[in-house]
Design a protein around this motif. Structure first.
Motif, PDB file in Angstrom:
ATOM      1  N   ARG A   1       0.846  -1.185   0.000  1.00 40.90           N
ATOM      2  CA  ARG A   1       0.000   0.000   0.000  1.00 40.90           C
ATOM      3  C   ARG A   1       0.892   1.249   0.000  1.00 40.90           C
ATOM      4  NH1 ARG A   1      -2.503  -3.701   3.434  1.00 40.90           N
ATOM      5  NH2 ARG A   1      -4.476  -4.513   2.595  1.00 40.90           N
ATOM      6  N   GLN A   2       0.856   2.055   1.027  1.00 37.25           N
ATOM      7  CA  GLN A   2       1.646   3.289   1.075  1.00 37.25           C
ATOM      8  C   GLN A   2       2.762   3.205   2.123  1.00 37.25           C
ATOM      9  OE1 GLN A   2       1.288   6.195  -0.956  1.00 37.25           O
ATOM     10  NE2 GLN A   2       0.128   4.677  -2.108  1.00 37.25           N
ATOM     11  N   VAL A   3       3.254   2.005   2.346  1.00 44.25           N
ATOM     12  CA  VAL A   3       4.261   1.783   3.385  1.00 44.25           C
ATOM     13  C   VAL A   3       5.453   1.030   2.800  1.00 44.25           C
ATOM     14  CG1 VAL A   3       4.743   0.687   5.614  1.00 44.25           C
ATOM     15  CG2 VAL A   3       2.511   1.742   5.191  1.00 44.25           C
TER      16      VAL A   3
ATOM     17  N   GLN B   1       6.062   4.791   6.567  1.00 50.02           N
ATOM     18  CA  GLN B   1       5.102   5.330   5.608  1.00 50.02           C
ATOM     19  C   GLN B   1       5.825   6.139   4.541  1.00 50.02           C
ATOM     20  OE1 GLN B   1       1.536   7.220   7.220  1.00 50.02           O
ATOM     21  NE2 GLN B   1       1.951   6.250   9.189  1.00 50.02           N
ATOM     22  N   ALA B   2       5.365   6.014   3.322  1.00 47.80           N
ATOM     23  CA  ALA B   2       6.001   6.735   2.212  1.00 47.80           C
ATOM     24  C   ALA B   2       5.944   8.239   2.420  1.00 47.80           C
ATOM     25  CB  ALA B   2       5.331   6.355   0.892  1.00 47.80           C
ATOM     26  N   LYS B   3       4.841   8.734   2.980  1.00 49.31           N
ATOM     27  CA  LYS B   3       4.696  10.175   3.157  1.00 49.31           C
ATOM     28  C   LYS B   3       5.653  10.729   4.205  1.00 49.31           C
ATOM     29  CE  LYS B   3       0.877   9.888   6.523  1.00 49.31           C
ATOM     30  NZ  LYS B   3      -0.535  10.252   6.775  1.00 49.31           N
ATOM     31  N   LEU B   4       6.242   9.852   5.024  1.00 44.39           N
ATOM     32  CA  LEU B   4       7.220  10.275   6.026  1.00 44.39           C
ATOM     33  C   LEU B   4       8.658  10.024   5.585  1.00 44.39           C
ATOM     34  CD1 LEU B   4       5.506   8.947   9.298  1.00 44.39           C
ATOM     35  CD2 LEU B   4       5.350  11.236   8.272  1.00 44.39           C
ATOM     36  N   THR B   5       8.830   9.493   4.393  1.00 44.38           N
ATOM     37  CA  THR B   5      10.164   9.157   3.886  1.00 44.38           C
ATOM     38  C   THR B   5      10.716  10.325   3.078  1.00 44.38           C
ATOM     39  OG1 THR B   5       9.494   6.830   3.723  1.00 44.38           O
ATOM     40  CG2 THR B   5      11.492   7.488   2.529  1.00 44.38           C
TER      41      THR B   5
END
Length: 331
Positions: A16-18, A32-36
């Motif tokens: 998913r988004q991880v 999480q991708a948004k925190l990378t």
């Protein structure tokens, strides 16, 4: 947060988004991708197709390193450069390019000279020669066109880096090849962080002024990171070489110099540099400052070190702070 794949056999997967880091069929870490912020892949590690697609969808810089921990390549990203028109306009403005290049080179050499002066008491002739060469060049900067700035900077490189290598050889017994690997690793990491911030700011990384494009070297990123290379690459290299190169990884379970470098590098980025800003925040602020210069109302002001020398012995070499001021000779 960055993801470093350092252990050979590690695989970065995605669900998913991880992002998921796997090693020997065991899940090691999830983020999480948004925190990378970016991803660094060492030799022997792998990105799955799903992880590659997720990185692309979030425009995350992915850096690949070879067996010597040097730059090998990066995942190609299409920049969403919303300020491209302004960049192209200034790319055809000789006065802006000249002034900005002069300021970047001047700040870089002032920072290099500050570092070298903190090493001169240890009796290394090459350090003294490099200091003298930088001082001579600083006097000439306001009279040189960009092409000569490039040539002179290349000439300074030929005395500055040998001075660092010789100083480390004389004072710590560090082999030049090992020091070179750390310098190349540091430069690759610095440009990786800079690339992520440039993309985040809506700038195109291929439109610079001082550095010219060969299709792979991100001229704007190299322009804006040059003045930071002393505090975030050279100082970290000295710290790691002084404390770790002599007794690091030999296959018997000790941590490799590259891992020590990453740890020290991340600590340096998190160090408060001026006011309440860390070096990482200062980098962001500096690129933001360049973005604001695109409208032509504000001249670019590079980062200068305010240096309090601390030599090897018991205390790590550590610059105290930075300022966002133009060199006096260029105001």
């Amino acid at each position: 947060m960055p993801i470093y794949l350092t252990q050979p056999g590690s695989i970065l997967k995605a669900k998913r988004q991880v992002f998921e880091v796997w090693y020997r069929q065991q899940l090691q870490h999830r983020l999480q991708a948004k925190l990378t912020s970016h991803i660094v892949v060492f030799q022997g590690c792998e990105l799955s197709g799903e992880a590659t697609a997720l990185a692309l969808s979030h425009s995350l810089p992915v850096l690949f390193l070879d067996a010597g921990d040097r730059y090998l390549g990066r995942l190609h990203l299409e920049p969403d450069a919303k300020y491209l028109p302004q960049q192209l306009q200034l790319a055809s403005d000789p006065q802006f390019l000249q002034s900005t290049s002069e300021r970047i080179v001047s700040a870089t050499l002032h920072n290099r000279r500050a570092l070298l002066l903190s090493l001169t008491s240890c009796g290394c002739p090459t350090v003294e020669i490099a200091c003298e060469a930088i001082e001579l060049f600083l006097d000439e900067i306001p009279t040189l066109p960009i092409e000569q700035l490039r040539r002179h900077l290349a000439a300074i490189n030929q005395v500055y880096y040998p001075a660092l290598r010789e100083w480390l050889w004389l004072n710590a017994g560090s082999k030049p090849a090992a020091v070179n690997n750390l310098l190349h690793l540091g430069q690759a990491l610095l440009e990786q962080v800079g690339l992520g911030m440039v993309l985040e700011m809506g700038l195109h990384p291929d439109i610079g002024g001082l550095h010219r494009s060969d299709g792979d070297n991100l001229p704007l990123v190299r322009d804006l990171m040059l003045e930071w290379s002393v505090v975030l690459v050279d100082v970290v290299t000295l710290q790691v070489a002084l404390s770790h190169l002599g007794d690091s990884s030999n296959g018997n379970g000790k941590t490799s110099p590259a891992i020590h470098f990453i740890t020290t590098w991340e600590q340096q980025l998190a160090t408060v540099a001026t006011g309440n800003k860390t070096y990482r925040q200062c980098l962001w602020h500096q690129i933001r400052h360049y973005q604001r210069c695109l409208w032509g109302n504000t001249p670019y002001r590079p980062a200068l070190l305010k240096w309090t020398p601390k030599l090897m012995s018991e205390t790590p070499i550590q610059p105290q702070t930075v300022t966002n001021l133009a060199a006096v000779s260029l105001v």
